[in-house]
Design an enzyme around this catalytic site. Sequence first.
Site, PDB file in Angstrom:
ATOM      1  N   ASP A 139       0.823  -1.276  -0.235  1.00 39.20           N
ATOM      2  CA  ASP A 139      -0.237   0.050   0.000  1.00 39.20           C
ATOM      3  C   ASP A 139       0.847   1.324  -0.020  1.00 39.20           C
ATOM      4  O   ASP A 139       1.757   1.344   0.620  1.00 39.20           O
ATOM      5  CB  ASP A 139      -0.797  -0.140   1.183  1.00 39.20           C
ATOM      6  CG  ASP A 139      -1.999   1.104   1.178  1.00 39.20           C
ATOM      7  OD1 ASP A 139      -2.423   1.459  -0.061  1.00 39.20           O
ATOM      8  OD2 ASP A 139      -2.637   1.205   2.189  1.00 39.20           O
TER       9      ASP A 139
ATOM     10  N   ASN B 197       1.374   3.466  -3.037  1.00 35.21           N
ATOM     11  CA  ASN B 197       1.947   3.767  -4.293  1.00 35.21           C
ATOM     12  C   ASN B 197       1.384   5.104  -4.637  1.00 35.21           C
ATOM     13  O   ASN B 197       2.202   5.994  -5.000  1.00 35.21           O
ATOM     14  CB  ASN B 197       1.633   2.695  -5.255  1.00 35.21           C
ATOM     15  CG  ASN B 197       2.168   1.656  -5.036  1.00 35.21           C
ATOM     16  OD1 ASN B 197       3.022   1.357  -4.201  1.00 35.21           O
ATOM     17  ND2 ASN B 197       1.899   0.496  -5.982  1.00 35.21           N
TER      18      ASN B 197
ATOM     19  N   TRP C 147       3.032   7.734  -2.412  1.00 40.93           N
ATOM     20  CA  TRP C 147       4.812   8.012  -2.889  1.00 40.93           C
ATOM     21  C   TRP C 147       4.658   8.904  -3.896  1.00 40.93           C
ATOM     22  O   TRP C 147       5.665   9.749  -4.175  1.00 40.93           O
ATOM     23  CB  TRP C 147       5.015   6.434  -3.203  1.00 40.93           C
ATOM     24  CG  TRP C 147       6.241   6.539  -3.647  1.00 40.93           C
ATOM     25  CD1 TRP C 147       7.645   6.193  -2.738  1.00 40.93           C
ATOM     26  CD2 TRP C 147       7.384   6.617  -4.896  1.00 40.93           C
ATOM     27  NE1 TRP C 147       8.625   6.126  -3.295  1.00 40.93           N
ATOM     28  CE2 TRP C 147       8.536   6.532  -4.707  1.00 40.93           C
ATOM     29  CE3 TRP C 147       6.835   7.045  -6.249  1.00 40.93           C
ATOM     30  CZ2 TRP C 147       9.548   6.685  -5.723  1.00 40.93           C
ATOM     31  CZ3 TRP C 147       7.617   7.183  -7.274  1.00 40.93           C
ATOM     32  CH2 TRP C 147       8.977   6.946  -6.895  1.00 40.93           C
TER      33      TRP C 147
ATOM     34  N   GLU D 144     -12.002  -5.028  -5.579  1.00 39.06           N
ATOM     35  CA  GLU D 144     -12.483  -3.558  -5.379  1.00 39.06           C
ATOM     36  C   GLU D 144     -11.815  -2.467  -6.209  1.00 39.06           C
ATOM     37  O   GLU D 144     -12.332  -1.718  -6.429  1.00 39.06           O
ATOM     38  CB  GLU D 144     -12.579  -2.991  -3.841  1.00 39.06           C
ATOM     39  CG  GLU D 144     -13.565  -3.752  -3.052  1.00 39.06           C
ATOM     40  CD  GLU D 144     -12.857  -5.014  -2.516  1.00 39.06           C
ATOM     41  OE1 GLU D 144     -11.614  -5.265  -2.577  1.00 39.06           O
ATOM     42  OE2 GLU D 144     -13.750  -5.826  -2.010  1.00 39.06           O
ATOM     43  N   ASN D 145     -10.516  -2.975  -6.637  1.00 39.03           N
ATOM     44  CA  ASN D 145      -9.754  -2.128  -7.259  1.00 39.03           C
ATOM     45  C   ASN D 145     -10.288  -1.616  -8.625  1.00 39.03           C
ATOM     46  O   ASN D 145      -9.750  -0.719  -9.234  1.00 39.03           O
ATOM     47  CB  ASN D 145      -8.285  -2.539  -7.707  1.00 39.03           C
ATOM     48  CG  ASN D 145      -7.740  -2.502  -6.144  1.00 39.03           C
ATOM     49  OD1 ASN D 145      -6.608  -3.219  -5.899  1.00 39.03           O
ATOM     50  ND2 ASN D 145      -7.693  -1.717  -5.263  1.00 39.03           N
TER      51      ASN D 145
ATOM     52  N   ARG E  49      -5.572  -1.913   8.496  1.00 38.11           N
ATOM     53  CA  ARG E  49      -6.725  -2.427   7.993  1.00 38.11           C
ATOM     54  C   ARG E  49      -6.203  -3.843   7.375  1.00 38.11           C
ATOM     55  O   ARG E  49      -5.255  -4.019   6.762  1.00 38.11           O
ATOM     56  CB  ARG E  49      -7.514  -1.731   6.994  1.00 38.11           C
ATOM     57  CG  ARG E  49      -8.075  -0.598   7.297  1.00 38.11           C
ATOM     58  CD  ARG E  49      -9.142   0.134   6.177  1.00 38.11           C
ATOM     59  NE  ARG E  49      -8.160   0.679   5.146  1.00 38.11           N
ATOM     60  CZ  ARG E  49      -7.761   1.918   5.106  1.00 38.11           C
ATOM     61  NH1 ARG E  49      -7.867   2.613   6.173  1.00 38.11           N
ATOM     62  NH2 ARG E  49      -6.781   2.199   4.280  1.00 38.11           N
TER      63      ARG E  49
ATOM     64  N   SER F 293      -8.298  -5.291   4.711  1.00 39.20           N
ATOM     65  CA  SER F 293      -8.647  -4.715   3.364  1.00 39.20           C
ATOM     66  C   SER F 293      -9.370  -6.102   2.637  1.00 39.20           C
ATOM     67  O   SER F 293      -8.580  -6.457   1.617  1.00 39.20           O
ATOM     68  CB  SER F 293      -7.532  -4.237   2.853  1.00 39.20           C
ATOM     69  OG  SER F 293      -7.439  -2.856   3.538  1.00 39.20           O
TER      70      SER F 293
ATOM     71  N   GLU G 238       0.442 -13.232  12.653  1.00 38.75           N
ATOM     72  CA  GLU G 238       0.936 -11.970  13.218  1.00 38.75           C
ATOM     73  C   GLU G 238       0.928 -10.861  12.389  1.00 38.75           C
ATOM     74  O   GLU G 238       1.487 -10.921  11.250  1.00 38.75           O
ATOM     75  CB  GLU G 238       2.444 -12.319  13.705  1.00 38.75           C
ATOM     76  CG  GLU G 238       2.567 -13.321  14.731  1.00 38.75           C
ATOM     77  CD  GLU G 238       2.013 -12.897  16.199  1.00 38.75           C
ATOM     78  OE1 GLU G 238       1.869 -11.799  16.566  1.00 38.75           O
ATOM     79  OE2 GLU G 238       1.314 -13.974  16.912  1.00 38.75           O
TER      80      GLU G 238
HETATM   81  C1  FPP Z   1      -1.878   0.390  -3.485  1.00 38.62           C
HETATM   82  O1  FPP Z   1      -1.516   1.533  -3.372  1.00 38.62           O
HETATM   83  C2  FPP Z   1      -1.317  -0.603  -4.556  1.00 38.62           C
HETATM   84  C3  FPP Z   1      -2.040  -1.168  -5.434  1.00 38.62           C
HETATM   85  C4  FPP Z   1      -3.493  -1.210  -5.294  1.00 38.62           C
HETATM   86  C5  FPP Z   1      -1.198  -2.066  -6.557  1.00 38.62           C
HETATM   87  C6  FPP Z   1       0.092  -2.648  -6.187  1.00 38.62           C
HETATM   88  C7  FPP Z   1       0.719  -2.855  -7.327  1.00 38.62           C
HETATM   89  C8  FPP Z   1       2.109  -2.818  -7.580  1.00 38.62           C
HETATM   90  C9  FPP Z   1       2.958  -2.751  -6.721  1.00 38.62           C
HETATM   91  C10 FPP Z   1       2.680  -2.987  -9.026  1.00 38.62           C
HETATM   92  C11 FPP Z   1       2.275  -4.238 -10.068  1.00 38.62           C
HETATM   93  C12 FPP Z   1       2.456  -5.334  -8.942  1.00 38.62           C
HETATM   94  C13 FPP Z   1       3.197  -6.489  -9.752  1.00 38.62           C
HETATM   95  C14 FPP Z   1       3.370  -7.672  -9.015  1.00 38.62           C
HETATM   96  C15 FPP Z   1       3.647  -6.444 -11.016  1.00 38.62           C
HETATM   97  P1  FPP Z   1      -2.426   2.791  -3.568  1.00 38.62           P
HETATM   98  O2  FPP Z   1      -2.691   3.088  -4.999  1.00 38.62           O
HETATM   99  O3  FPP Z   1      -3.700   2.246  -2.866  1.00 38.62           O
HETATM  100  O4  FPP Z   1      -1.741   3.744  -2.769  1.00 38.62           O
HETATM  101  P2  FPP Z   1      -2.419   5.000  -1.860  1.00 38.62           P
HETATM  102  O5  FPP Z   1      -3.224   4.379  -0.564  1.00 38.62           O
HETATM  103  O6  FPP Z   1      -1.202   5.610  -1.610  1.00 38.62           O
HETATM  104  O7  FPP Z   1      -3.258   5.796  -2.657  1.00 38.62           O
END
Ligand code: FPP
Length: 261
Positions: free
Chosen positions: A37, A39, A42, A84-85, A207, A209, A220
Amino acid sequence: MALTDLLAWVPSGSPDEALARRIDADRLPAHVAIIMDGNGRWAARRHLPRVEGHRAGIEAVRDVVETSARLGLRVLTLYAFSVENWKRPATEVGTLMTLLKRYLRLEIDALTKNNIRFNVVGRREGLAPDIQHELGSAEQRTSSNTGTIFNIALNYGGRAEIVDAARRALTAGLTPDQLDEQQFARFLYTAGQPDPDLLIRTSGELRVSNFLLWQIAYAEIWVTDTLWPDFRRRHLLEAIIDYQKRDRRYGGINQPALAGR
Ligand code: FPP
């Protein structure tokens, strides 16, 4: 692989080596599950579009997958895309799928070299045909590998998995008196795998999720404020060191307390 493979890989004299040496190889978690979580945050901190956070997250995936294999974890599960994404903007969903495809194409040789078995958990039939094809091909190419199982949770929901398992149990003709927890687990996406001992979540959110709801019953939990794109080998090692300090009681009481009675 084993701790020695990890030690051969980390730079000698580095902080990561010191961390690796603190790990008790005999008490490794069999299964580590990670909610990746942060991204989006960041990217926002760098005034970049959200998708740049996902792109940067790939490097963290690479590092954690290789570390897990070198440590000799039996299973690593990464939560990459939830049921949900799909509510996210179509462009973001499209980028995530493109990144996944690219990751598989670029990493398949490394997965094979590290004896990793790639496995999808989730409603794969809900994914686009080209993605299903790519996933199937990566699963097939790594199917005879005997090291770490790398589960990628895609179009995954914990409740959806439980419903799917119930449907499969009914289809298999299980009667109510045949059904118990052990039998039910045979119909989950993770059938035959140990449940997660350690659940990691990045970016500080407290969470679950909808992730592996059945399987994390006694996991754990370790939460870090680090955002997923910044997560590296050392964070995984720190989580495992912390896990090894925990007193796991599975609803009972600890053994010294028992001996004292
Ligand atoms: C959550 O961050 C992350 C995701 C929903 C996707 C995770 C995907 C990757 C790391 C890349 C693809 C994976 C692979 C294995 C190739 P968010 O976008 O919800 O972050 P935020 O809560 O800061 O908005």
